[in-house]
Design an enzyme around this catalytic site. Structure first.
Site, short mmCIF file in Angstrom:
data_model
loop_
_atom_site.label_atom_id
_atom_site.label_comp_id
_atom_site.label_asym_id
_atom_site.label_seq_id
_atom_site.Cartn_x
_atom_site.Cartn_y
_atom_site.Cartn_z
N GLY A 25 -24.57 39.53 -11.17
CA GLY A 25 -24.45 38.92 -12.48
C GLY A 25 -24.06 39.92 -13.53
CB SER A 58 -19.79 48.60 -11.58
OG SER A 58 -19.75 48.20 -10.25
CB SER A 75 -16.60 44.79 -9.52
OG SER A 75 -17.68 43.93 -9.29
CG HIS A 92 -19.98 35.94 -12.52
ND1 HIS A 92 -19.89 34.70 -11.91
CD2 HIS A 92 -20.00 36.84 -11.51
CE1 HIS A 92 -19.84 34.86 -10.61
NE2 HIS A 92 -19.91 36.15 -10.34
CG ASP A 142 -28.07 16.39 -25.34
OD1 ASP A 142 -27.48 15.52 -26.00
OD2 ASP A 142 -29.27 16.31 -25.02
CG HIS A 166 -17.61 33.92 -6.77
ND1 HIS A 166 -16.61 34.74 -7.22
CD2 HIS A 166 -18.76 34.58 -7.00
CE1 HIS A 166 -17.14 35.85 -7.69
NE2 HIS A 166 -18.45 35.78 -7.56
CE1 TYR A 189 -31.61 16.68 -31.02
CE2 TYR A 189 -30.90 18.93 -31.49
CZ TYR A 189 -31.79 18.05 -30.92
OH TYR A 189 -32.87 18.55 -30.24
#
Ligand SMILES: [Zn+2]
Length: 233
Positions: free
Chosen positions: A27, A44, A73, A93, A118, A169, A227
């Protein structure tokens, strides 16, 4: 240089662990500076526990390292999204379990309920499989291109669907701020968990109707949103 941004990106990467969205070093979170000239991203292979502000990699949009450690990476995927999706300021990610389960099953996340509506104005799409050429050369850049390609081809507004599943992935998520991308990443995983359970109970379930999707999305987003507390006078 960009000390404030590095600090924020370091803290936000650690927050991914606290939110239960990453395991080991799977991540990364990045963010861009206000002038949109530089990207700050997790280095990395550095564990989240020992990640320091000084380690955060700073790059320009042409992938030149300006300072910090060797970048994630996945940096070229992030850069491709920043270059093409105007208005996004932060990207995450992860391989969060439920969202990645759908990516591995090669299934998009259909909008099955109002929690989804939402946050995302329609299904969270999934990419096609990457070709052998796309994987062998410039894999990370091509991953970014693949996401951009689908948004462009299907005329999807990346500010209305701020997430994407890369087939086999995992998820890429973005937002207008670091706070927003953390929230989007967390809710994407929750939605994937709910979808998994709803589909287990009823595999024939249909997406919610467009009018309900629109109602929930537009009461929170856009110029007619009502909202929340709004601007205090
Ligand atoms: Zn990955």
């Amino acid at each position: 240089m960009l000390e404030n941004l590095k600090e924020k990106v370091s803290i936000a990467n650690k927050k991914l662990v606290k939110l239960g969205l990453v395991v080991l070093t799977f991540g990364n979170l990045s963010a861009i500076d206000k002038s949109r000239n530089y990207v700050a991203i997790k280095p990395s292979g550095v564990g989240y526990g020992c990640l320091k502000k000084e380690d955060i990699s700073i790059l320009d949009f042409k992938n030149n390292l300006i300072e910090g450690k060797k970048p994630s990476s996945d940096t070229l995927s992030h850069l491709e999204l920043y270059r093409n999706f105007e208005g996004i300021k932060s990207i995450v990610h992860t391989h969060s379990t439920y969202a990645t389960t759908f990516a591995q099953a090669k299934m998009p996340l259909f909008c099955l309920g109002t929690t989804h509506a939402d946050y995302f104005h329609g299904k969270v799409p999934i990419t096609r499989e990457m070709t052998i050429e796309e994987v062998k050369e410039n894999y990370e850049l091509n991953t970014g291109k693949l996401i951009v390609e689908t948004f462009t081809e299907k005329n999807i507004n990346p500010l209305e669907i701020q997430a994407y599943l890369v087939s086999s992935h995992g998820p890429f998520v973005w937002g207008e701020s670091i706070e927003k991308v953390l929230e989007n990443s967390y809710i994407l995983e929750e939605i994937a968990k709910m979808n998994f359970r709803a589909l287990t109970l009823n595999p024939k379930i249909s997406p919610i109707p467009q009018y309900l999707l629109d109602k929930h999305y537009f009461r929170k987003h856009g110029k007619n949103a009502y909202y929340g507390q709004g601007e205090l006078e």
